[in-house]
Design a protein around this motif. Structure first.
Motif, PDB file in Angstrom:
ATOM      1  N   SER A  17       0.961  -1.241  -0.113  1.00 21.68           N
ATOM      2  CA  SER A  17      -0.001   0.092  -0.014  1.00 21.68           C
ATOM      3  C   SER A  17       0.828   1.336   0.046  1.00 21.68           C
ATOM      4  N   LEU A  18       1.993   1.291   0.611  1.00 19.97           N
ATOM      5  CA  LEU A  18       2.759   2.415   0.970  1.00 19.97           C
ATOM      6  C   LEU A  18       3.609   2.910  -0.510  1.00 19.97           C
ATOM      7  N   SER A  19       4.071   1.651  -1.228  1.00 18.50           N
ATOM      8  CA  SER A  19       4.668   1.809  -2.441  1.00 18.50           C
ATOM      9  C   SER A  19       3.693   2.416  -3.570  1.00 18.50           C
ATOM     10  N   GLN A  20       2.153   1.802  -3.688  1.00 18.00           N
ATOM     11  CA  GLN A  20       1.396   2.128  -4.307  1.00 18.00           C
ATOM     12  C   GLN A  20       0.818   3.487  -4.077  1.00 18.00           C
ATOM     13  N   ALA A  21       0.729   4.154  -2.852  1.00 18.86           N
ATOM     14  CA  ALA A  21       0.284   5.636  -2.606  1.00 18.86           C
ATOM     15  C   ALA A  21       1.422   6.567  -3.117  1.00 18.86           C
ATOM     16  N   LEU A  22       2.633   5.976  -2.924  1.00 20.55           N
ATOM     17  CA  LEU A  22       3.699   7.096  -3.245  1.00 20.55           C
ATOM     18  C   LEU A  22       4.038   6.935  -4.945  1.00 20.55           C
ATOM     19  N   ALA A  23       3.659   5.906  -5.456  1.00 18.09           N
ATOM     20  CA  ALA A  23       3.656   5.971  -7.131  1.00 18.09           C
ATOM     21  C   ALA A  23       2.392   6.882  -7.351  1.00 18.09           C
ATOM     22  N   GLU A  24       1.245   6.637  -6.740  1.00 17.34           N
ATOM     23  CA  GLU A  24       0.003   7.463  -7.256  1.00 17.34           C
ATOM     24  C   GLU A  24       0.307   8.998  -6.961  1.00 17.34           C
ATOM     25  N   VAL A  25       1.081   9.461  -5.790  1.00 20.65           N
ATOM     26  CA  VAL A  25       1.457  10.919  -5.460  1.00 20.65           C
ATOM     27  C   VAL A  25       2.408  11.408  -6.651  1.00 20.65           C
ATOM     28  N   ALA A  26       3.166  10.486  -7.092  1.00 16.88           N
ATOM     29  CA  ALA A  26       4.234  10.914  -8.022  1.00 16.88           C
ATOM     30  C   ALA A  26       3.468  11.135  -9.425  1.00 16.88           C
ATOM     31  N   LYS A  27       2.462  10.341  -9.621  1.00 15.82           N
ATOM     32  CA  LYS A  27       1.936  10.629 -10.863  1.00 15.82           C
ATOM     33  C   LYS A  27       0.780  11.594 -10.897  1.00 15.82           C
ATOM     34  N   VAL A  28       0.120  11.850  -9.873  1.00 19.55           N
ATOM     35  CA  VAL A  28      -0.822  12.959  -9.622  1.00 19.55           C
ATOM     36  C   VAL A  28      -0.154  14.261  -9.453  1.00 19.55           C
ATOM     37  N   PRO A  50       1.056  17.164  -1.414  1.00 20.36           N
ATOM     38  CA  PRO A  50       1.090  15.846  -1.465  1.00 20.36           C
ATOM     39  C   PRO A  50       1.028  15.074  -0.097  1.00 20.36           C
ATOM     40  N   ILE A  51       1.398  15.418   1.028  1.00 19.76           N
ATOM     41  CA  ILE A  51       1.156  14.823   2.196  1.00 19.76           C
ATOM     42  C   ILE A  51      -0.337  14.502   2.580  1.00 19.76           C
ATOM     43  N   GLU A  52      -1.222  15.573   2.410  1.00 19.40           N
ATOM     44  CA  GLU A  52      -2.453  15.284   2.471  1.00 19.40           C
ATOM     45  C   GLU A  52      -3.237  14.346   1.558  1.00 19.40           C
ATOM     46  N   TYR A  53      -2.758  14.395   0.389  1.00 14.28           N
ATOM     47  CA  TYR A  53      -3.415  13.725  -0.641  1.00 14.28           C
ATOM     48  C   TYR A  53      -2.823  12.060  -0.347  1.00 14.28           C
ATOM     49  N   LEU A  54      -1.587  11.918   0.224  1.00 13.15           N
ATOM     50  CA  LEU A  54      -1.120  10.583   0.681  1.00 13.15           C
ATOM     51  C   LEU A  54      -1.873  10.232   1.869  1.00 13.15           C
ATOM     52  N   ALA A  55      -2.185  11.027   2.725  1.00 13.97           N
ATOM     53  CA  ALA A  55      -3.019  10.614   3.946  1.00 13.97           C
ATOM     54  C   ALA A  55      -4.450  10.285   3.491  1.00 13.97           C
ATOM     55  N   HIS A  56      -5.190  10.976   2.666  1.00 16.69           N
ATOM     56  CA  HIS A  56      -6.315  10.614   2.282  1.00 16.69           C
ATOM     57  C   HIS A  56      -6.302   9.258   1.291  1.00 16.69           C
ATOM     58  N   TRP A  57      -5.370   9.132   0.399  1.00 11.69           N
ATOM     59  CA  TRP A  57      -5.206   7.867  -0.108  1.00 11.69           C
ATOM     60  C   TRP A  57      -5.137   6.705   0.559  1.00 11.69           C
ATOM     61  N   LEU A  58      -4.206   6.876   1.447  1.00 16.93           N
ATOM     62  CA  LEU A  58      -4.113   5.443   2.523  1.00 16.93           C
ATOM     63  C   LEU A  58      -5.351   5.380   3.403  1.00 16.93           C
ATOM     64  N   TYR A  59      -6.008   6.513   3.707  1.00 18.39           N
ATOM     65  CA  TYR A  59      -7.390   6.336   4.459  1.00 18.39           C
ATOM     66  C   TYR A  59      -8.315   5.733   3.655  1.00 18.39           C
ATOM     67  N   HIS A  60      -8.252   6.201   2.414  1.00 18.66           N
ATOM     68  CA  HIS A  60      -9.275   5.324   1.421  1.00 18.66           C
ATOM     69  C   HIS A  60      -9.168   3.847   1.207  1.00 18.66           C
ATOM     70  N   TYR A  61      -7.654   3.690   0.942  1.00 20.64           N
ATOM     71  CA  TYR A  61      -7.100   2.374   0.889  1.00 20.64           C
ATOM     72  C   TYR A  61      -7.329   1.360   1.938  1.00 20.64           C
ATOM     73  N   ARG A  62      -7.621   1.999   3.249  1.00 14.80           N
ATOM     74  CA  ARG A  62      -7.706   1.150   4.275  1.00 14.80           C
ATOM     75  C   ARG A  62      -9.377   0.581   4.204  1.00 14.80           C
ATOM     76  N   LYS A  63      -9.955   1.751   3.865  1.00 15.53           N
ATOM     77  CA  LYS A  63     -11.525   1.287   3.757  1.00 15.53           C
ATOM     78  C   LYS A  63     -11.793   0.307   2.875  1.00 15.53           C
ATOM     79  N   ILE A  64     -10.986   0.339   1.673  1.00 13.67           N
ATOM     80  CA  ILE A  64     -11.608  -0.496   0.554  1.00 13.67           C
ATOM     81  C   ILE A  64     -10.521  -1.900   0.945  1.00 13.67           C
TER      82      ILE A  64
END
Length: 146
Positions: A13-24, A29-43
């Motif tokens: 999940s961390l490597s996927q989140a960092l790849a997503e931050v680099a892409k977008v 980026p910190i808030e985006y990373l936090a939301h992405w990880l939170y959303h990832y956790r729900k999923i």
């Protein structure tokens, strides 16, 4: 040590989140990373629940299949037993019929012989009946004479 901890806690999940931050490349980026990880956790939790439900269903289905297989095996054994009983009965009946027909076949020649003996040419067809008084006298004479 630290990488093992991060792999254990975050996994891919961390490597996927960092790849997503680099892409977008978001403005924060910190808030985006936090939301992405939170959303990832729900999923991830929802996926785990779905997998658990699927596993339970598969387990229940396998139990039902085992029960059905056991019932079918039991029915098959019962059918085989009935077939064996039917075969035994049919074998018994056929041997009984053969014995009966064999006995009937054996009696026919004896009956024919007895009929032939009765109708010999030297003997009369109807035997001569001796009156009872004459018969008694004849028996007495036979007893007296040696």
């Amino acid at each position: 040590m630290e990488t093992e901890y991060l792999k254990k806690c975050f996994g891919n999940s961390l490597s996927q989140a960092l790849a997503e931050v680099a892409k977008v490349q978001p403005s924060d980026p910190i808030e985006y990373l936090a939301h992405w990880l939170y959303h990832y956790r729900k999923i991830a939790l929802a996926n785990e629940k779905v997998q658990q439900i699927q596993l339970k269903e598969e387990y229940e289905n396998s139990l039902k299949e085992r029960e059905m297989a056991a019932m079918m095996k039991q029915e098959e054994l019962q059918i085989q037993q009935k077939c064996k009983e039917c075969r035994k009965k049919s074998i018994f009946l056929t041997t009984f019929k053969k014995k009966v027909s064999f006995k009937q076949e054996d009696t026919e020649p004896i009956e024919e012989e007895s009929l032939e003996q009765e109708s010999l040419p030297d003997t009369p067809a109807m035997p001569y009946q001796i009156p009872s008084s004459e018969l008694a006298e004849e028996i007495e004479q036979n007893l007296e004479s040696p």
